[in-house]
Write an enzyme that holds these catalytic residues in place. Structure first.
Site, PDB file in Angstrom:
ATOM      1  N   ASP A 188       5.619 -41.661 -47.361  1.00 53.38           N
ATOM      2  CA  ASP A 188       6.249 -41.921 -46.067  1.00 53.38           C
ATOM      3  C   ASP A 188       6.956 -43.276 -46.111  1.00 53.38           C
ATOM      4  O   ASP A 188       6.295 -44.303 -46.264  1.00 53.38           O
ATOM      5  CB  ASP A 188       5.148 -41.921 -45.004  1.00 53.38           C
ATOM      6  CG  ASP A 188       5.706 -42.051 -43.606  1.00 53.38           C
ATOM      7  OD1 ASP A 188       6.895 -42.395 -43.456  1.00 53.38           O
ATOM      8  OD2 ASP A 188       4.937 -41.817 -42.659  1.00 53.38           O
ATOM      9  N   ARG A 225      11.770 -38.116 -44.046  1.00 49.88           N
ATOM     10  CA  ARG A 225      11.734 -37.326 -45.275  1.00 49.88           C
ATOM     11  C   ARG A 225      12.315 -35.928 -45.126  1.00 49.88           C
ATOM     12  O   ARG A 225      13.177 -35.518 -45.919  1.00 49.88           O
ATOM     13  CB  ARG A 225      10.274 -37.224 -45.783  1.00 49.88           C
ATOM     14  CG  ARG A 225       9.720 -38.551 -46.260  1.00 49.88           C
ATOM     15  CD  ARG A 225       8.216 -38.500 -46.430  1.00 49.88           C
ATOM     16  NE  ARG A 225       7.538 -38.355 -45.133  1.00 49.88           N
ATOM     17  CZ  ARG A 225       6.237 -38.224 -44.964  1.00 49.88           C
ATOM     18  NH1 ARG A 225       5.448 -38.176 -46.025  1.00 49.88           N
ATOM     19  NH2 ARG A 225       5.711 -38.130 -43.767  1.00 49.88           N
TER      20      ARG A 225
HETATM   21  P1  4NP Z   1       8.731 -38.952 -41.561  1.00 54.01           P
HETATM   22  O1  4NP Z   1       8.413 -40.488 -41.299  1.00 54.01           O
HETATM   23  O2  4NP Z   1       7.435 -38.196 -41.359  1.00 54.01           O
HETATM   24  O3  4NP Z   1       9.191 -38.914 -42.968  1.00 54.01           O
HETATM   25  O4  4NP Z   1       9.794 -38.544 -40.569  1.00 54.01           O
HETATM   26  C1  4NP Z   1       7.794 -40.953 -40.141  1.00 54.01           C
HETATM   27  C2  4NP Z   1       8.531 -41.207 -39.012  1.00 54.01           C
HETATM   28  C3  4NP Z   1       7.918 -41.700 -37.888  1.00 54.01           C
HETATM   29  C4  4NP Z   1       6.565 -41.959 -37.880  1.00 54.01           C
HETATM   30  C5  4NP Z   1       5.826 -41.703 -39.008  1.00 54.01           C
HETATM   31  C6  4NP Z   1       6.435 -41.203 -40.144  1.00 54.01           C
HETATM   32  N1  4NP Z   1       5.938 -42.477 -36.748  1.00 54.01           N
HETATM   33  O5  4NP Z   1       4.735 -42.794 -36.797  1.00 54.01           O
HETATM   34  O6  4NP Z   1       6.600 -42.659 -35.693  1.00 54.01           O
END
Ligand code: 4NP
Length: 150
Positions: free
Chosen positions: A123, A13
């Site tokens: 997410d 994001r």
């Molecule tokens: P972000 O998404 O917070 O939008 O970058 C995620 C990327 C990886 C993980 C969780 C959310 N993870 O648990 O590895």
């Protein structure tokens, strides 16, 4: 204006938010500094998720120069505005603040275009179909940031 976009991993994001905000600021000829970070460290040093790269590219924005990094305490002094994607990012950042000035810089990004609603940018990491929705929400919020701060 120095703006930092923050999510959990800094690969889905917030890299999109950084890319969209930079693109809009550049189009307007603004000398804004825009960055992004994650509250977690698992993905530090990595490129944005390929699905974020793809949806940005579809809209003419290249985010492949970005590398993930973890949010650090000094970001609270080095940036003017800090935008969290969801309530848990917001709480994690607020917990690191030392004073009211720092606290006042931190906002949920969707409150820019939908004031007071405390909405979350979902997410998209574990699904496959959330990336266009995330792009659309962030495009709307970043447009509102431009309107509010120019
Ligand atoms: P972000 O998404 O917070 O939008 O970058 C995620 C990327 C990886 C993980 C969780 C959310 N993870 O648990 O590895």
């Amino acid at each position: 204006m120095k703006i930092l976009m923050v999510c959990l991993g800094n690969i889905c994001r917030s890299p999109l938010a950084e890319g969209i905000m930079k693109h809009k600021a550049t189009e307007k000829g603004l000398d804004w500094e825009v960055g992004s970070a994650g509250t977690g460290s698992w993905h530090a040093g990595e490129l944005p998720d390929s699905r974020s790269i793809e949806v940005a590219d579809k809209h003419g924005i290249d985010i492949t120069d970005q590398r993930a990094r973890q949010f650090v305490k000094s970001d609270l002094d080095n940036y003017d505005l800090i935008f969290a994607m969801d309530a848990s990012n917001y709480q994690d950042i607020i917990r690191m603040t030392d004073n009211e000035n720092q606290k006042g810089k931190v906002h949920l990004i969707m409150n820019m275009s939908r004031p007071g609603m405390n909405q979350t940018v979902p997410d998209p990491y574990w699904g496959n179909d959330g990336f266009q929705n995330v792009y659309d929400m962030l495009d709307e919020a970043c447009e509102a940031v431009l309107e509010k701060y120019t």
